[in-house]
Write a protein that holds these residues in place. Structure first.
Motif, PDB file in Angstrom:
ATOM      1  N   PRO B  58      -3.443  -2.713  28.657  1.00 19.12           N
ATOM      2  CA  PRO B  58      -2.489  -3.098  29.712  1.00 19.12           C
ATOM      3  C   PRO B  58      -3.084  -3.008  31.113  1.00 19.12           C
ATOM      4  O   PRO B  58      -2.673  -3.761  32.004  1.00 19.12           O
ATOM      5  CB  PRO B  58      -1.323  -2.117  29.533  1.00 19.12           C
ATOM      6  CG  PRO B  58      -1.815  -1.032  28.659  1.00 19.12           C
ATOM      7  CD  PRO B  58      -2.939  -1.588  27.846  1.00 19.12           C
ATOM      8  N   ASP B  61      -5.087  -6.134  31.534  1.00 23.74           N
ATOM      9  CA  ASP B  61      -4.175  -7.265  31.742  1.00 23.74           C
ATOM     10  C   ASP B  61      -3.560  -7.218  33.136  1.00 23.74           C
ATOM     11  O   ASP B  61      -3.411  -8.245  33.810  1.00 23.74           O
ATOM     12  CB  ASP B  61      -3.082  -7.254  30.672  1.00 23.74           C
ATOM     13  CG  ASP B  61      -2.239  -8.510  30.743  1.00 23.74           C
ATOM     14  OD1 ASP B  61      -2.804  -9.600  30.577  1.00 23.74           O
ATOM     15  OD2 ASP B  61      -1.025  -8.402  30.994  1.00 23.74           O
ATOM     16  N   ARG B  64      -6.196  -8.372  35.526  1.00 28.04           N
ATOM     17  CA  ARG B  64      -6.380  -9.813  35.367  1.00 28.04           C
ATOM     18  C   ARG B  64      -5.314 -10.566  36.172  1.00 28.04           C
ATOM     19  O   ARG B  64      -5.621 -11.488  36.933  1.00 28.04           O
ATOM     20  CB  ARG B  64      -6.256 -10.146  33.867  1.00 28.04           C
ATOM     21  CG  ARG B  64      -6.353 -11.584  33.491  1.00 28.04           C
ATOM     22  CD  ARG B  64      -6.130 -11.741  31.983  1.00 28.04           C
ATOM     23  NE  ARG B  64      -4.726 -11.640  31.609  1.00 28.04           N
ATOM     24  CZ  ARG B  64      -3.853 -12.642  31.672  1.00 28.04           C
ATOM     25  NH1 ARG B  64      -4.241 -13.815  32.093  1.00 28.04           N
ATOM     26  NH2 ARG B  64      -2.600 -12.461  31.312  1.00 28.04           N
ATOM     27  N   ARG B  65      -4.097 -10.112  36.030  1.00 29.95           N
ATOM     28  CA  ARG B  65      -3.011 -10.800  36.731  1.00 29.95           C
ATOM     29  C   ARG B  65      -3.035 -10.507  38.234  1.00 29.95           C
ATOM     30  O   ARG B  65      -2.716 -11.365  39.044  1.00 29.95           O
ATOM     31  CB  ARG B  65      -1.671 -10.405  36.121  1.00 29.95           C
ATOM     32  CG  ARG B  65      -1.461 -11.110  34.786  1.00 29.95           C
ATOM     33  CD  ARG B  65      -0.085 -10.854  34.232  1.00 29.95           C
ATOM     34  NE  ARG B  65       0.027  -9.496  33.719  1.00 29.95           N
ATOM     35  CZ  ARG B  65       1.098  -8.737  33.843  1.00 29.95           C
ATOM     36  NH1 ARG B  65       2.149  -9.164  34.490  1.00 29.95           N
ATOM     37  NH2 ARG B  65       1.124  -7.524  33.331  1.00 29.95           N
ATOM     38  N   ILE B  67      -5.700 -10.058  40.009  1.00 25.32           N
ATOM     39  CA  ILE B  67      -6.750 -10.923  40.571  1.00 25.32           C
ATOM     40  C   ILE B  67      -6.206 -12.347  40.760  1.00 25.32           C
ATOM     41  O   ILE B  67      -6.415 -12.969  41.810  1.00 25.32           O
ATOM     42  CB  ILE B  67      -7.994 -10.905  39.659  1.00 25.32           C
ATOM     43  CG1 ILE B  67      -8.699  -9.548  39.778  1.00 25.32           C
ATOM     44  CG2 ILE B  67      -8.948 -12.052  40.010  1.00 25.32           C
ATOM     45  CD1 ILE B  67      -9.778  -9.313  38.732  1.00 25.32           C
ATOM     46  N   GLY B  68      -5.491 -12.856  39.776  1.00 26.49           N
ATOM     47  CA  GLY B  68      -4.896 -14.188  39.915  1.00 26.49           C
ATOM     48  C   GLY B  68      -3.877 -14.232  41.043  1.00 26.49           C
ATOM     49  O   GLY B  68      -3.808 -15.202  41.804  1.00 26.49           O
ATOM     50  N   HIS B  69      -3.115 -13.183  41.160  1.00 20.38           N
ATOM     51  CA  HIS B  69      -2.095 -13.054  42.201  1.00 20.38           C
ATOM     52  C   HIS B  69      -2.744 -13.123  43.595  1.00 20.38           C
ATOM     53  O   HIS B  69      -2.354 -13.942  44.448  1.00 20.38           O
ATOM     54  CB  HIS B  69      -1.400 -11.711  41.967  1.00 20.38           C
ATOM     55  CG  HIS B  69      -0.313 -11.350  42.923  1.00 20.38           C
ATOM     56  ND1 HIS B  69       0.622 -10.391  42.645  1.00 20.38           N
ATOM     57  CD2 HIS B  69      -0.020 -11.763  44.166  1.00 20.38           C
ATOM     58  CE1 HIS B  69       1.459 -10.257  43.654  1.00 20.38           C
ATOM     59  NE2 HIS B  69       1.076 -11.083  44.605  1.00 20.38           N
ATOM     60  N   ALA B  71      -5.821 -14.096  44.366  1.00 22.45           N
ATOM     61  CA  ALA B  71      -6.535 -15.370  44.544  1.00 22.45           C
ATOM     62  C   ALA B  71      -5.548 -16.481  44.904  1.00 22.45           C
ATOM     63  O   ALA B  71      -5.829 -17.332  45.761  1.00 22.45           O
ATOM     64  CB  ALA B  71      -7.301 -15.723  43.269  1.00 22.45           C
ATOM     65  N   GLY B  72      -4.400 -16.473  44.271  1.00 21.99           N
ATOM     66  CA  GLY B  72      -3.393 -17.492  44.568  1.00 21.99           C
ATOM     67  C   GLY B  72      -2.911 -17.408  46.011  1.00 21.99           C
ATOM     68  O   GLY B  72      -2.725 -18.430  46.686  1.00 21.99           O
ATOM     69  N   ARG B  97       1.092  -2.960  43.074  1.00 22.34           N
ATOM     70  CA  ARG B  97       0.534  -3.090  41.728  1.00 22.34           C
ATOM     71  C   ARG B  97      -0.847  -2.429  41.651  1.00 22.34           C
ATOM     72  O   ARG B  97      -1.184  -1.767  40.679  1.00 22.34           O
ATOM     73  CB  ARG B  97       0.453  -4.576  41.348  1.00 22.34           C
ATOM     74  CG  ARG B  97      -0.219  -4.875  40.021  1.00 22.34           C
ATOM     75  CD  ARG B  97       0.477  -4.185  38.857  1.00 22.34           C
ATOM     76  NE  ARG B  97       1.811  -4.678  38.622  1.00 22.34           N
ATOM     77  CZ  ARG B  97       2.112  -5.608  37.725  1.00 22.34           C
ATOM     78  NH1 ARG B  97       1.164  -6.115  36.988  1.00 22.34           N
ATOM     79  NH2 ARG B  97       3.351  -5.998  37.555  1.00 22.34           N
ATOM     80  N   TYR B 159     -13.280 -10.637  39.793  1.00 26.81           N
ATOM     81  CA  TYR B 159     -13.081 -11.424  38.557  1.00 26.81           C
ATOM     82  C   TYR B 159     -14.312 -11.352  37.666  1.00 26.81           C
ATOM     83  O   TYR B 159     -14.216 -11.123  36.453  1.00 26.81           O
ATOM     84  CB  TYR B 159     -12.770 -12.883  38.911  1.00 26.81           C
ATOM     85  CG  TYR B 159     -12.592 -13.769  37.695  1.00 26.81           C
ATOM     86  CD1 TYR B 159     -11.388 -13.814  37.009  1.00 26.81           C
ATOM     87  CD2 TYR B 159     -13.652 -14.552  37.223  1.00 26.81           C
ATOM     88  CE1 TYR B 159     -11.223 -14.608  35.885  1.00 26.81           C
ATOM     89  CE2 TYR B 159     -13.502 -15.350  36.104  1.00 26.81           C
ATOM     90  CZ  TYR B 159     -12.288 -15.382  35.440  1.00 26.81           C
ATOM     91  OH  TYR B 159     -12.147 -16.166  34.321  1.00 26.81           O
ATOM     92  N   MET B 174      -9.342 -13.152  29.343  1.00 26.47           N
ATOM     93  CA  MET B 174      -8.881 -13.616  30.647  1.00 26.47           C
ATOM     94  C   MET B 174      -7.708 -14.589  30.554  1.00 26.47           C
ATOM     95  O   MET B 174      -6.953 -14.747  31.500  1.00 26.47           O
ATOM     96  CB  MET B 174     -10.033 -14.285  31.404  1.00 26.47           C
ATOM     97  CG  MET B 174     -10.967 -13.275  32.041  1.00 26.47           C
ATOM     98  SD  MET B 174     -10.096 -12.312  33.307  1.00 26.47           S
ATOM     99  CE  MET B 174     -11.466 -11.421  34.032  1.00 26.47           C
ATOM    100  N   VAL B 175      -7.575 -15.265  29.431  1.00 27.64           N
ATOM    101  CA  VAL B 175      -6.466 -16.193  29.266  1.00 27.64           C
ATOM    102  C   VAL B 175      -5.621 -15.729  28.091  1.00 27.64           C
ATOM    103  O   VAL B 175      -6.150 -15.357  27.051  1.00 27.64           O
ATOM    104  CB  VAL B 175      -6.962 -17.627  28.979  1.00 27.64           C
ATOM    105  CG1 VAL B 175      -5.798 -18.607  28.986  1.00 27.64           C
ATOM    106  CG2 VAL B 175      -7.999 -18.051  29.996  1.00 27.64           C
ATOM    107  N   ASP B 176      -4.323 -15.732  28.278  1.00 28.41           N
ATOM    108  CA  ASP B 176      -3.426 -15.451  27.167  1.00 28.41           C
ATOM    109  C   ASP B 176      -3.238 -16.752  26.382  1.00 28.41           C
ATOM    110  O   ASP B 176      -2.556 -17.663  26.831  1.00 28.41           O
ATOM    111  CB  ASP B 176      -2.087 -14.949  27.713  1.00 28.41           C
ATOM    112  CG  ASP B 176      -1.104 -14.632  26.596  1.00 28.41           C
ATOM    113  OD1 ASP B 176      -1.431 -14.909  25.430  1.00 28.41           O
ATOM    114  OD2 ASP B 176      -0.018 -14.119  26.895  1.00 28.41           O
TER     115      ASP B 176
END
Lengths: 292, 203
Positions: B58, B61, B64-65, B67-69, B71-72, B97, B159, B174-176
């Motif tokens: 967890p 995960d 991972r999220r 980093i996407g958050h 980056a977005g 987070r 990342y 990295m991808v679900d």
């Protein structure tokens, strides 16, 4: 004949994909082959693509070995079959941010990318949600968003807020918010008469049956059956399908589903030496066929 | 380790894979230097490994999220030219987070053989923190575009670092893919398996 040629280029495939992912409600109906493709639009001095596939180096081996995604080929190999290279591509429309559509921007160094701002903004929101809600960011690779940062810095990422007419001359993009994804979009290639329009549907339509599903149960010939996977709603998918159909005068064959294996039955196609399909949707004036 | 508790641990550890999934069965297939490098659990302490996997997944995960958050948010600022993104609550949520993950990382004990894996997770987390610091500076100081360029470099580095801690055997990818293109049961069913209990490990 219009001003653009369009090809659908297969770059990989899954031999057995559960049918319920393709067609809403098709539970326990087995599996279908799911080709992974992108579309290429050429004409008016432009080479444009709808989506770029994924990059095998990051997780391709995992997909291939564990989940049966087969026969991945690079854009260099795939595009060479129609006499082009990734360097020739100047414009890319990202239909949505799933890894198999947005996962290979690095291979197109000269392209400007178009994506809906909502697609990014809502993924940011989804990624910030608690673990128990993680389903809402399925199939997105944060690495693709990270690579989007580089594109943005290089001024090669254009964020759209809804539709854009003439993104290229005669090529429009249209948004389908909260449907397959939060900010999905499709691309419409128009001709001046309005009688030779083509819609490149992204994942808003996976297969022909999403548009021409059997309507026998309610005593009509066909009806729209939305795709199975939607973080938005199936209602919005049906509404988007209606809008796409309206743009092509309700001629279903003009809405192109890139995950449809049977495109080869409807359009001239050939299988390359790598075992991948090229489907020729239409040819511009003076363009020679790549499948004959 | 009693059979019951070990089985329970294992059942929880493989929540995204069937017990007979190829992803679990072909655990030796990951090449050196590729995804999963550094995840070399000691065979002498399976329960410790499973405990670690359950605790680390967890966190992986979450990072991972995160980093996407982050980056977005960078994409929204840089491609959309929207400096107001820096004032959105999403940035505060990202920091919260990050702090939660920091506390959770402190509670994880890495067994022998997995220190390197845990170190990569810690490093990725630290680099995300540096990226968030750049965001804070961008909000407070002039030269915000330069700060965000730095944040972009940091998030790329985070990342890449977390990617080296990816381990499909432990469900750290990295991808679900669970709804994307595949399902574990698919190969098994094709080979004649029935729709029995997913985690029926047998007696």
């Amino acid at each position: 004949m219009g001003q653009y040629s369009i090809w659908v280029l297969e770059y990989s495939y899954v031999t057995n994909y559960h049918k319920s992912g393709v067609l809403y409600g098709a539970h326990n109906q087995g599996y279908v082959k799911l080709p992974y493709c992108y579309a290429l639009i050429k004409g008016n001095g432009h080479v444009a693509m709808v989506d770029v596939g994924y990059n095998n180096k990051d997780y391709g081996k995992h997909l291939a070995d564990k989940f049966g995604v087969e026969n991945w080929r690079s854009p260099k190999v795939v595009l060479s079959e129609i006499g082009l290279s990734p360097d020739d591509v100047d414009t890319v429309f990202i239909s949505h941010a799933h890894f198999d559509h947005f996962g290979n921007v690095e291979d197109f160094p000269k392209a400007t990318f178009y994506i809906q701002e909502r697609e990014i903004a809502k993924w940011v929101w989804a990624m910030s949600l608690p673990d128990r809600m993680r389903w809402m960011n399925v199939a997105v690779d944060p690495g693709d968003i990270v690579r989007g940062v580089d594109l943005a810095r290089q001024k090669r990422l254009v964020m759209l807020d809804g539709a854009m007419e003439n993104a290229l001359p005669g090529v429009d993009v249209h948004a389908a918010f909260d449907s397959h994804t939060y900010g999905s979009m499709w691309v419409t290639v128009r001709d001046q008469s309005g009688k030779d329009n083509w819609v490149l549907a992204g994942d808003l339509v996976y297969v022909f049956d999403n548009i021409e599903g059997s309507g026998a149960a309610i005593d009509v010939e066909t009806l729209y059956v939305p795709v199975g996977l939607a973080v938005g709603s199936q209602t919005n998918l049906v509404l988007a399908t209606e809008e796409m159909m309206k743009q092509v005068g309700y001629e279903a064959r003009r809405v192109i589903p890139i995950h449809e294996e049977r495109l080869k039955d409807r359009f001239p196609s050939r299988i390359t030496d790598q075992g991948l399909r090229i489907t020729e949707i239409c040819l511009a004036d003076g363009e020679k066929s790549m499948v004959r | 380790m009693t059979k019951g508790s070990g089985q329970a641990f294992f059942e929880r550890a493989v929540t995204i894979h069937r017990y007979d999934c190829e992803a679990v069965a072909t655990s030796a297939a990951t090449p050196a230097g590729g995804e999963g490098d550094g995840y070399e659990p000691s065979a002498t302490a399976p329960e410790a490994v499973i405990r670690y996997t359950l605790a680390a997944r967890p966190l992986y995960d979450g990072m991972r999220r995160l980093i996407g958050h982050v980056a977005g948010l960078l994409v929204l600022v840089q491609a959309g030219g929207r400096r107001d993104v820096l004032d959105l609550p999403d940035l505060t949520v990202a920091r919260d987070r990050w702090l939660e993950l920091r506390d959770a990382l402190r509670d994880v004990a890495s067994p022998r053989g997995l220190e390197q894996h845990f170190g990569r997770m810690e490093l990725a987390h630290a680099i995300v923190g540096e990226a968030l610091d750049e965001f804070d500076d961008a909000r407070r100081q002039s030269g915000w575009k330069r700060r965000l360029d730095h944040a972009g470099e940091k998030i790329k580095s985070a990342y890449a670092t977390l990617q080296t801690a990816s381990e499909p055997r432990a469900g750290m990818t990295m991808v679900d893919f669970s709804q994307a293109c595949c399902s574990c049961a698919q190969h098994w069913r094709q080979e004649g398996g029935s729709n029995g209990p997913v985690f029926d490990l047998g007696s």
